[in-house]
Write an enzyme that holds these catalytic residues in place. Structure first.
Site, PDB file in Angstrom:
ATOM      1  N   SER A 103       0.790  -1.239   0.000  1.00  0.00           N
ATOM      2  CA  SER A 103       0.000   0.000   0.000  1.00  0.00           C
ATOM      3  C   SER A 103       0.817   1.280   0.000  1.00  0.00           C
ATOM      4  O   SER A 103       0.238   2.374  -0.071  1.00  0.00           O
ATOM      5  CB  SER A 103      -0.954   0.011   1.201  1.00  0.00           C
ATOM      6  N   LYS A 106      -0.025   3.791  -2.595  1.00  0.00           N
ATOM      7  CA  LYS A 106      -1.059   4.823  -2.484  1.00  0.00           C
ATOM      8  C   LYS A 106      -0.479   6.231  -2.327  1.00  0.00           C
ATOM      9  O   LYS A 106      -1.214   7.211  -2.485  1.00  0.00           O
ATOM     10  CB  LYS A 106      -1.998   4.492  -1.321  1.00  0.00           C
ATOM     11  N   SER A 165      -6.063   3.406   4.413  1.00  0.00           N
ATOM     12  CA  SER A 165      -5.564   2.531   3.351  1.00  0.00           C
ATOM     13  C   SER A 165      -6.642   1.640   2.742  1.00  0.00           C
ATOM     14  O   SER A 165      -6.392   0.490   2.385  1.00  0.00           O
ATOM     15  CB  SER A 165      -4.398   1.662   3.860  1.00  0.00           C
TER      16      SER A 165
END
Length: 328
Positions: A103, A106, A165
């Site tokens: 993640s 992101k 997230s």
């Protein structure tokens, strides 16, 4: 004759000045990474091409050599600690090796969203109604409670993306801005290349596993530096909690109280009082391990750190603590 000599001298000085500028500043990039690749990245023909290799003078220079890496070699996939004040790498292990980002992807997704905001393509208070269910199939992946017909603002999508997230929020934002995930990833890859992160390649906006989706620790250093330029991302990353609202298909209002995935901000792990966290992102998948990357201030000095840990979340935060202790 005298004027000709003067013109000649001026031309020589101008040429010398241009060469010196390019040598000293070197703001153009080419791909310097040629080994330990997961897969060869194919650069789209529309991307800019550059004839010079190197680093911008405002960034740290990190090469293939390990630096103070003994503690990290057995337990991490990659580790990087940079003193941003003098641009020196304090710790470097596998910093140029392409690894899975989970993640931390992101951060680049957030950058592309912020660019769309700055260009007026979307607005923070703009509402988005889901036209279909968002399919996230990977086991353990964080998803929100949103479904087809639900309505939420871009601001709340961005908070949920960066702070909690939520993987479905990445897809919603990608489709809003680019129409589909593939086109959005083209934007991510182009942006990465423009800022010099040429060892990275993005196949989705959330970071769930794909063999062709990867970064390097050094590239994340460049990407997180880019993220620091956006006020809304700074604002999000400073929060220890956030509450927001959305509407279901019938118009009923729902609340989501979220906390950061960063344990130093959620309170699960103790943060020393002399440390301030700025931009950050966590990431966890089976292939990527447990990742935390941050820009921090320690005793008023600025540092960047990145750890992709292969053992456990607890070991990740132990490794972060070791990095903190190396900052003087």
């Amino acid at each position: 004759m005298g004027k000709a000599v003067i013109y000649y001298i001026i031309l020589v000085l101008l040429a010398f000045g241009c060469i010196a500028f390019m040598y000293m500043q070197n703001t153009k990039f080419d791909d310097p990474y040629d080994k330990d690749l997961i897969n060869e990245v194919k650069i789209d023909s529309s991307f800019p091409t550059y004839g010079l290799k190197g680093y911008q003078s405002k960034f740290a220079i990190v090469d293939d050599e390990n630096v103070v890496a003994d503690v990290f070699q057995n337990d991490t996939y990659a580790t990087l600690l940079v003193n941003k004040e003098n641009r020196n790498p304090i710790v470097s292990y596998n910093s140029l090796r392409r690894i899975y980002p989970a993640s931390t992807t992101k951060v680049m997704t957030g950058i592309i969203v912020c660019d769309a905001l700055n260009e007026g393509k979307i607005g923070l208070d703009q509402t988005v109604t889901l036209s279909h269910e968002i399919e996230i199939d990977e086991e353990g992946a964080l998803v929100s409670d949103l479904h087809e017909g639900y309505t939420i603002t871009v601001r709340n999508l961005l908070y949920g993306l960066m702070m909690r997230s939520y993987n479905d929020y990445a897809v919603i934002l990608a489709e809003l801005i680019a129409g589909d995930e593939s086109s959005f990833c083209d934007m991510m890859n182009k942006k990465a290349y423009e800022i010099g992160a040429t060892g990275s390649h993005f196949m989705n906006p959330h970071g769930l596993h794909d063999d062709n989706h990867y970064i390097t620790a050094y590239d994340m250093y460049l990407i997180l530096n880019e993220a620091s330029k956006y006020e809304i991302l700074n604002e999000i990353d400073s929060n220890s909690s956030f509450s927001y609202y959305y509407n279901d298909a019938s118009g009923e209002v729902w609340t989501d109280d979220i906390s950061p995935t960063n344990e130093f901000l959620s309170g699960k792990s103790k943060l020393p009082s002399n440390i301030t966290i700025h931009e950050w992102k966590t990431g966890t998948t089976e292939a990527a391990g447990n990742i935390l990357t941050m820009n921090v201030e320690i005793n008023s000095k600025k540092y960047f750190l990145f750890v992709a840990d292969s053992v456990s979340p607890d070991d990740l935060y132990d490794k972060i603590g070791i990095l903190f202790n190396l900052c003087k």
